[in-house]
Design an enzyme around this catalytic site. Sequence first.
Site, PDB file in Angstrom:
ATOM      1  N   LEU B  93       0.866  -1.180   0.000  1.00 42.43           N
ATOM      2  CA  LEU B  93       0.000   0.000   0.000  1.00 42.43           C
ATOM      3  C   LEU B  93       0.895   1.220   0.000  1.00 42.43           C
ATOM      4  O   LEU B  93       1.876   1.253   0.730  1.00 42.43           O
ATOM      5  CB  LEU B  93      -0.842   0.037   1.285  1.00 42.43           C
ATOM      6  CG  LEU B  93      -2.061  -0.869   1.346  1.00 42.43           C
ATOM      7  CD1 LEU B  93      -2.562  -0.963   2.765  1.00 42.43           C
ATOM      8  CD2 LEU B  93      -3.148  -0.333   0.454  1.00 42.43           C
ATOM      9  N   ASP B  94       0.564   2.246  -0.780  1.00 40.69           N
ATOM     10  CA  ASP B  94       1.460   3.404  -0.796  1.00 40.69           C
ATOM     11  C   ASP B  94       1.194   4.306   0.400  1.00 40.69           C
ATOM     12  O   ASP B  94       0.360   4.020   1.240  1.00 40.69           O
ATOM     13  CB  ASP B  94       1.391   4.151  -2.127  1.00 40.69           C
ATOM     14  CG  ASP B  94       0.023   4.762  -2.374  1.00 40.69           C
ATOM     15  OD1 ASP B  94      -0.183   5.306  -3.463  1.00 40.69           O
ATOM     16  OD2 ASP B  94      -0.847   4.672  -1.500  1.00 40.69           O
ATOM     17  N   VAL B  95       1.919   5.428   0.457  1.00 43.68           N
ATOM     18  CA  VAL B  95       1.944   6.220   1.691  1.00 43.68           C
ATOM     19  C   VAL B  95       0.574   6.780   2.048  1.00 43.68           C
ATOM     20  O   VAL B  95       0.143   6.741   3.198  1.00 43.68           O
ATOM     21  CB  VAL B  95       2.964   7.367   1.551  1.00 43.68           C
ATOM     22  CG1 VAL B  95       2.933   8.252   2.770  1.00 43.68           C
ATOM     23  CG2 VAL B  95       4.352   6.811   1.374  1.00 43.68           C
ATOM     24  N   ARG B 232      -6.770   6.246  -7.988  1.00 43.58           N
ATOM     25  CA  ARG B 232      -6.947   7.704  -7.933  1.00 43.58           C
ATOM     26  C   ARG B 232      -7.131   8.268  -9.331  1.00 43.58           C
ATOM     27  O   ARG B 232      -7.947   9.170  -9.556  1.00 43.58           O
ATOM     28  CB  ARG B 232      -5.728   8.350  -7.282  1.00 43.58           C
ATOM     29  CG  ARG B 232      -5.610   8.016  -5.837  1.00 43.58           C
ATOM     30  CD  ARG B 232      -4.583   8.872  -5.135  1.00 43.58           C
ATOM     31  NE  ARG B 232      -4.358   8.319  -3.827  1.00 43.58           N
ATOM     32  CZ  ARG B 232      -3.319   7.573  -3.482  1.00 43.58           C
ATOM     33  NH1 ARG B 232      -2.381   7.338  -4.356  1.00 43.58           N
ATOM     34  NH2 ARG B 232      -3.224   7.069  -2.281  1.00 43.58           N
TER      35      ARG B 232
END
Lengths: 413, 312
Positions: B93-95, B232
């Site tokens: 999972l990214d930040v 996104r």
Amino acid sequence: MAVWARQVSRWCCLLNTARAVEFPGRLRSRGPRACRVFAPAAALPAAEELVPCGLRPYSHGAVGSCSPPDGAKGGSFSSPESNLPPVQQEQAKAEILPDLNAKILDEGWDDIPPSSALEVISEEEAVQIIAEPLLPLQSSTLRDYVDHSETLAKLVHLGVDLSQVEKRQKAGQLLLTLDFEKDIKKILLFLKDVGIEDNQLGQFLTKNPYILGEDLESLETRVAYLKSKKFGQSEIAQMVSRAPYLLLFSVERLDNRLGFFKNELGLSVKKTKDLVIRLPRLLTGKLEPVKENLQVCQIELGFQRNEIQQIVFKTPKILTASKKRLKQTFDYLHNIMGIPHHMLTRFPQVFNSKLLRIKERHMFLAFLGRAQYDPAQPSYISLDQLVSLPDEVFCTEIAKASMKDFENFLKTL
Amino acid sequence: MAAAELAGVFAVYKPAGVAWGRVREAVETRLLRELNAAPGRAPRQQVRFLPASAPGGGGAVGLVAARLPVLADHPLVRGPRFKKLKIGAGHRLDVKASGVFVLGIGHGNKLLTDRYNCHLTRVYTVGGLFGKATDDFSETGNLVEKTTFDHITREKLERILAVIQGTNQKALLMYSNIDMKTQEAYELAVKGLIRPMGKSPPIITAVRCLQFALPEFQLEIHCLHETQQYLRKMVHEIGLELKSSAVCTQVRRIRDGVFTVDDALPRTQWNLQSIQEAIQSCQLKVETELEKTLGHGENSLLHQLGEGWRHS
């Protein structure tokens, strides 16, 4: 005994004739530094260990401990800080030993008939033969030497963590060359005079083993300087135990740093001293980051000079905090939580806590409708309670909810 | 030893704003601290001959045998027993994203590879905001444009979502490399098990709108082989399709294979005991799922094709 002495005396003659001039020099300079450049290796020479053992007459018969050799080494070597290049010595050593071995074998076969292992010897001689495996010449840990060195054993009993000390640069090497009775005892007594407790000595030496190699007079001058600046005995003890590297700084450096803090912060002398006693790491750390942090507080965060002085006096840790973290925390507190500057000046400990913690707790309170940080209105929550309380207490008292609710809320963020 | 017994897969809830590597390191540090706190082995004993205090008779030296602990085994000399743990991470999972993050310990890391090969879908809750567009499609990016959004209704949004689902369905069938004209393909499709079992671009298997309150909306997305930035970007494209613009406010993974939010451990429970319990409770369902998928895969396609050849 006869066997042993015969062999050793033979080696002695050969060594003395072969390299009469250079060998003692090599003995002297080989000890103190690391033979290998990367690991703090001990240069305990097994061959040379036998030589001093053999030269001394066998009256002690101390089979278990090797303290006589340690003592001999400590005595015969010059100052521990000699900086002879290790690589050349390594190569020279590599060259010598095969040579000598060859010579020993050559000459040994010719003149004296080798003694047989089946020769009958008396009981006394049998008892006095040392039959232990040799210590390794180089090692990257102190574990190999701790059973054979009284110095290291006594340090372990004091509480020094050797596994951490051996990771430092050249610290392991330093400990091996020092002798407990001669060098270390004086420094320990000095530290006790300064005021460090017995149970704190181990931790202190783990963080700063280099003090054991310092000169006693310079240490005493530095303590005298601190006393001349009107620091009390207990205060000096506190400073030294919290910042173990303090006494390694020369008097000029300490003077410069105290002056720097007095000028930069603009606090009174008494307050600056109080600050330094509470966080003596300021004196041992770098000074540029402190200057930059003060600039950040003034320019980017927008605090007034007197507000900065108040904040720094309450939480001096802000001077050594990272700028990025400081900016992020302030951004969240001021812009999203809506806390004004004067409230932050009253509770500067929020800057010390983790941003994630502040975020989670604030969002939980906002979700419950209890996020009220203005003291003028009812059900006010103070900032220090927000950050310093542990989770359970925070949930039950401040948020008036259970821990389970808090965890379920965390999982919805 | 406790470290060897600790093996398996479990899920933690990753908070937003923290990199996944930090989460993995935090869990590792916490476990190491608890494992090292447990009492270790007693040090080995050795027999040493020490010189006697009162000399015995004459020239012979008196030696006393004493059993002493070997100092090399002392905790202060040896250091901590455990210095590293093998903790592997599952789908990352990214930040800015948060949610279910699967980790494996010890031998459980092999299960992580198997889980990757299962190609199970992951479910996200994606929150969006109409009215502005930024360069990195999230709220913290640089603003590119601002638009009106009063004309948007729930039906229009759902129409767009249906179009997206349709195109992705075609991609799904194409990348799963199954001949559509066979009976096996029909049976798999009926059970809903058609999906690409190899590498493919991100594919969305299902989308639906959970909440719609202008300007905010929330979608639930089931997807395969995705990255959070792709989701996104999808929100941004939905905004463009609706003749407005949108940014993504939240990406939260609520399911990764068999692990749901209920199985995930929050930050307050990242300790040895909770992790051991989590591993035990999830063990059965992970194994059944792996057997069903990987075992099923072999049975259905290859095995039956082999039988087909033998018959003909």
